[in-house]
Write a protein that holds these residues in place. Structure first.
Motif, PDB file in Angstrom:
ATOM      1  N   LEU A  42      -8.447  -4.409   0.013  1.00  8.81           N
ATOM      2  CA  LEU A  42      -9.386  -3.180  -0.443  1.00  8.81           C
ATOM      3  C   LEU A  42      -8.695  -1.908  -1.059  1.00  8.81           C
ATOM      4  O   LEU A  42      -9.658  -1.358  -1.071  1.00  8.81           O
ATOM      5  N   ARG A  43      -7.988  -1.792  -0.157  1.00  6.59           N
ATOM      6  CA  ARG A  43      -7.292  -0.710  -0.155  1.00  6.59           C
ATOM      7  C   ARG A  43      -6.771  -0.415  -1.364  1.00  6.59           C
ATOM      8  O   ARG A  43      -6.528   1.021  -1.754  1.00  6.59           O
ATOM      9  N   ARG A  44      -7.008  -1.056  -1.902  1.00  9.80           N
ATOM     10  CA  ARG A  44      -5.907  -1.455  -3.013  1.00  9.80           C
ATOM     11  C   ARG A  44      -6.950  -1.191  -4.832  1.00  9.80           C
ATOM     12  O   ARG A  44      -6.821  -0.332  -5.994  1.00  9.80           O
ATOM     13  N   LEU A  45      -8.414  -1.449  -4.408  1.00 10.83           N
ATOM     14  CA  LEU A  45      -8.701  -0.995  -5.415  1.00 10.83           C
ATOM     15  C   LEU A  45      -9.000   0.363  -6.261  1.00 10.83           C
ATOM     16  O   LEU A  45      -9.263   1.247  -5.236  1.00 10.83           O
ATOM     17  N   PRO A  46     -10.421   1.142  -7.360  1.00  6.86           N
ATOM     18  CA  PRO A  46      -9.720   2.122  -7.583  1.00  6.86           C
ATOM     19  C   PRO A  46     -11.217   2.508  -7.328  1.00  6.86           C
ATOM     20  O   PRO A  46     -11.651   2.035  -6.271  1.00  6.86           O
ATOM     21  N   ALA A  47     -11.236   3.883  -7.739  1.00  6.68           N
ATOM     22  CA  ALA A  47     -12.471   4.605  -7.079  1.00  6.68           C
ATOM     23  C   ALA A  47     -13.833   4.132  -7.162  1.00  6.68           C
ATOM     24  O   ALA A  47     -14.404   2.994  -8.224  1.00  6.68           O
ATOM     25  N   VAL A  48     -14.599   4.198  -6.299  1.00  8.72           N
ATOM     26  CA  VAL A  48     -15.866   2.820  -6.074  1.00  8.72           C
ATOM     27  C   VAL A  48     -16.314   3.742  -5.145  1.00  8.72           C
ATOM     28  O   VAL A  48     -16.001   4.443  -4.074  1.00  8.72           O
TER      29      VAL A  48
ATOM     30  N   VAL B 177       1.211  -1.380  -0.473  1.00 10.38           N
ATOM     31  CA  VAL B 177       0.038   0.006   0.536  1.00 10.38           C
ATOM     32  C   VAL B 177       1.370   0.683  -0.334  1.00 10.38           C
ATOM     33  O   VAL B 177       1.987   1.181   1.184  1.00 10.38           O
ATOM     34  N   PRO B 178       1.081   1.566  -1.004  1.00  9.73           N
ATOM     35  CA  PRO B 178       1.370   3.041  -0.936  1.00  9.73           C
ATOM     36  C   PRO B 178       1.584   4.349  -0.154  1.00  9.73           C
ATOM     37  O   PRO B 178       0.561   4.487   0.889  1.00  9.73           O
ATOM     38  N   GLY B 179       2.229   4.822   1.213  1.00 11.98           N
ATOM     39  CA  GLY B 179       2.534   5.532   1.772  1.00 11.98           C
ATOM     40  C   GLY B 179       2.293   4.968   3.158  1.00 11.98           C
ATOM     41  O   GLY B 179       1.954   6.068   4.284  1.00 11.98           O
ATOM     42  N   GLU B 180       1.695   3.826   3.281  1.00  8.52           N
ATOM     43  CA  GLU B 180       2.114   3.250   4.635  1.00  8.52           C
ATOM     44  C   GLU B 180       3.580   2.417   4.839  1.00  8.52           C
ATOM     45  O   GLU B 180       3.417   1.586   4.348  1.00  8.52           O
TER      46      GLU B 180
END
Length: 293
Positions: free
Chosen positions: A168-174, A110-113
C-alpha cells in the motif's frame, strides 16, 4: 489517527462477540465488508470517483488487487477459521506480531524506513508488553487436533496485514477515499463467494444483529479502512503497525469499563512497556509531531 484506530479496533472484539451470537463467522466478515463497501462507494461516487492521479499501469492494478484481498478479506477468513482452534490469547499475540513482521520488510522495500537498533529494541519491548498483558493464555493449548493449523492461520493473517501495508505504501499518488473504497470492493468480491462455499446461503439475522453488523461495517471497517490508508500513505507502514500494540490494551480496558471484566494486575506494567517501546522505536517521528504541534 493511530490512537483512534487503536481504540476502534480494540472495541471491535467486544462488538464482534455480540454479532457472532446471531451470525456465522464468514458471513459476519462478508456482511461488515459488504456494508462498508456500499457505503464508501456512495461517498466515492458523490466525490466524482477520483482515484489515481495519473493513469496506472498493469503492475499498479495488480498491486491494488493484492492489497484489496490481503488487507481485509483473506485475513478475516484466516482469523475466523483459526480462532475456532486456538486461544484468544494466541490470536492477540499474533496480531501484535504484525509490527515485528513489518519492521524488516519495510527496511528492504520502503525508502526511508531504515531498521535501526533503536527501532528494533523498541518494537521488541512493546511486543513483550503485549505478551505480559495477555498473560499465560497466549501460550496455552486448546487440545484441538487442528490447533497447529489454527495457529498457522492466525500468523498468516498477521502476515497478510503486514505485507499489504508495505505494498500500500508503495502505490503511486492516489485519492485516499477512492483507494479505501476500491480495496473494500475487492475484499467483498473475495469474501462473499468464500462465505457461500464454506457456510452456504446466509440466514437473515435478527434486528439486534443487523444493528451490530451496521456498526461494524460503518466504524471499524469503513471509517477505519480510510484512516488506515491515510496513515500508511502519510506516515508509513512501520508507524501504522503501532496500532497492533494498542489494540490488546484497549480491548482489556473497554472490557472492564463496559462488561465489568476484571482488570489484570499486569495491565500497568504492560502499558509501561508498550508505551516505552512505542516511544523508543518512533522517537524521531513523535519528536517532529510534537514540535510541529
Amino acid at each position: 489517527m493511530v490512537a483512534i484506530l487503536g481504540v476502534t479496533w480494540g472495541a471491535t472484539f467486544l462488538v464482534t462477540e455480540i454479532a457472532l451470537e446471531g451470525m456465522t463467522p464468514f458471513w459476519l466478515a462478508a456482511g461488515r465488508i459488504g456494508f462498508a463497501a456500499i457505503l464508501m462507494t456512495a461517498i466515492w461516487g458523490a466525490l466524482g470517483f477520483r482515484l489515481f492521479e495519473s493513469p496506472p499501469d498493469r503492475s499498479v492494478w495488480g498491486a491494488t488487487l493484492f492489497i484489496g484481498a490481503f488487507s481485509s478479506a483473506v485475513p478475516f477468513i484466516l482469523l475466523a477459521w483459526g480462532q475456532q482452534f486456538v486461544t484468544a490469547g494466541f490470536a492477540g499475540v499474533s496480531m501484535a506480531a504484525v509490527a515485528l513482521i513489518v519492521l524488516p520488510l519495510a527496511h528492504f522495500l520502503v525508502p526511508g524506513e531504515i531498521l535501526t537498533l533503536r527501532k528494533g529494541v523498541g518494537f521488541v519491548i512493546g511486543f513483550v508488553g503485549v505478551c505480559i498483558l495477555i498473560g499465560g493464555q497466549a501460550f496455552d493449548t486448546t487440545g484441538a487436533s487442528l490447533e497447529p493449523l489454527g495457529r498457522v492461520a492466525c500468523v498468516g493473517a498477521a502476515s497478510c496485514y503486514a505485507v499489504s501495508s508495505i505494498v500500500l505504501r508503495r502505490l503511486p499518488a492516489v485519492d485516499a477515499i477512492g483507494l479505501s473504497t476500491l480495496l473494500l470492493l475487492i475484499g467483498m468480491a473475495v469474501v462473499v463467494p468464500a462465505a457461500f462455499i464454506v457456510e452456504g446461503p446466509p440466514v437473515v439475522p435478527d434486528s439486534k444483529t443487523l444493528w451490530v453488523l451496521a456498526f461494524l461495517g460503518l466504524v471499524p471497517t469503513a471509517a477505519a479502512s480510510l484512516l488506515r490508508v491515510l496513515v500508511v500513505r502519510t506516515a508509513g507502514p512501520v508507524f501504522m503497525s503501532l496500532v497492533n500494540y494498542q489494540v490488546p490494551v484497549w480491548s482489556v480496558v473497554l472490557g472492564a469499563l463496559l462488561l465489568s471484566e476484571p482488570l489484570p494486575p499486569s495491565l500497568l506494567w504492560a502499558m509501561i512497556l508498550i508505551l516505552s517501546g512505542v516511544g523508543l522505536s518512533q522517537y524521531g517521528s513523535l519528536n517532529r509531531l510534537f514540535r510541529r504541534g
